[in-house]
Design a protein around this motif. Sequence first.
Motif, PDB file in Angstrom:
ATOM      1  N   UNK A  35      -4.719  -0.559   1.444  1.00 55.21           N
ATOM      2  CA  UNK A  35      -4.228  -1.252   0.256  1.00 55.21           C
ATOM      3  C   UNK A  35      -5.257  -1.191  -0.879  1.00 55.21           C
ATOM      4  N   UNK A  36      -6.521  -1.437  -0.547  1.00 56.00           N
ATOM      5  CA  UNK A  36      -7.574  -1.369  -1.579  1.00 56.00           C
ATOM      6  C   UNK A  36      -7.686   0.043  -2.154  1.00 56.00           C
ATOM      7  N   UNK A  37      -7.607   1.044  -1.297  1.00 58.97           N
ATOM      8  CA  UNK A  37      -7.707   2.432  -1.779  1.00 58.97           C
ATOM      9  C   UNK A  37      -6.541   2.777  -2.702  1.00 58.97           C
ATOM     10  N   UNK A  38      -5.338   2.382  -2.326  1.00 58.51           N
ATOM     11  CA  UNK A  38      -4.172   2.696  -3.160  1.00 58.51           C
ATOM     12  C   UNK A  38      -4.198   1.900  -4.459  1.00 58.51           C
ATOM     13  N   UNK A  58       1.806  13.701  -0.732  1.00 58.23           N
ATOM     14  CA  UNK A  58       1.122  12.715   0.110  1.00 58.23           C
ATOM     15  C   UNK A  58       2.017  12.339   1.278  1.00 58.23           C
ATOM     16  N   UNK A  59       1.381  12.137   2.405  1.00 53.35           N
ATOM     17  CA  UNK A  59       2.128  11.658   3.559  1.00 53.35           C
ATOM     18  C   UNK A  59       2.291  10.149   3.446  1.00 53.35           C
ATOM     19  N   UNK A  60       3.281   9.645   4.117  1.00 54.11           N
ATOM     20  CA  UNK A  60       3.477   8.203   4.157  1.00 54.11           C
ATOM     21  C   UNK A  60       2.384   7.595   5.020  1.00 54.11           C
ATOM     22  N   UNK A  86       0.852  -1.202   0.000  1.00 55.55           N
ATOM     23  CA  UNK A  86       0.000   0.000   0.000  1.00 55.55           C
ATOM     24  C   UNK A  86       0.881   1.242   0.000  1.00 55.55           C
ATOM     25  N   UNK A  87       1.920   1.223   0.810  1.00 60.51           N
ATOM     26  CA  UNK A  87       2.854   2.345   0.893  1.00 60.51           C
ATOM     27  C   UNK A  87       3.536   2.591  -0.451  1.00 60.51           C
ATOM     28  N   UNK A  88       3.965   1.521  -1.108  1.00 60.02           N
ATOM     29  CA  UNK A  88       4.645   1.638  -2.407  1.00 60.02           C
ATOM     30  C   UNK A  88       3.688   2.185  -3.467  1.00 60.02           C
ATOM     31  N   UNK A 101      -4.886   1.764 -10.302  1.00 61.66           N
ATOM     32  CA  UNK A 101      -5.576   1.204 -11.460  1.00 61.66           C
ATOM     33  C   UNK A 101      -6.252   2.302 -12.272  1.00 61.66           C
ATOM     34  N   UNK A 102      -6.953   3.203 -11.601  1.00 65.69           N
ATOM     35  CA  UNK A 102      -7.638   4.293 -12.303  1.00 65.69           C
ATOM     36  C   UNK A 102      -6.633   5.212 -13.000  1.00 65.69           C
TER      37      UNK A 102
END
Length: 185
Positions: free
Chosen positions: A117-120, A86-88, A70-72, A125-126
């Motif tokens: 993870x889902x949000x990132x 963006x913040x980490x 998610x972070x990556x 993808x978008x």
Amino acid sequence: MFTEDGRPSPDDPRENGPRLGDERATLLEFLRKCRLTLELKCAGLDADAMARRSVEPSTMSLLGLVRHLAEIERATFRGTMAGRVVSRLYCSPEEPDGDFDGAVADERVVAEAWEAWHAEAAFTTAFLAGAASLDVTGEDPDNQHGTGGGAISLREAALELIHEYARHLGHADLLRERIDGRVGQ
């Protein structure tokens, strides 16, 4: 997916995706398969199993991998490619390995990791699907992607992300096998 007796299911959700597509469709499909593999490796595990460490002194766990990926995705696509400040999510100068170190056996921590993870993944993808071209560039001033501190194309960023997943999916295989002996898929 697995059958009740622990064998790999013949109904693998990674199969029968788009084929013979153009470059963008191919990148999106490979990324989709990588993400599904991560979800399969974590399926059915409680917080204790998700947070179980590999072997000392490593802090690697399946939960840590979810947080790390998610972070990556966030840093690469919201930050580098979209140019957002963006913040980490988990890491900081004081806690550079916060993605793994903070992966503790708590249902709330697990739920928050999957949510992030889902949000990132959805943002990535978008962004990848909607960009004008795979040749659009983002700036990599901190040299996170081996650019020497310069521009990186969307094509390169997508391939770097697939490479990051591929590296860590091998870890996920071993972590899952250590937890309950489950191998395959």
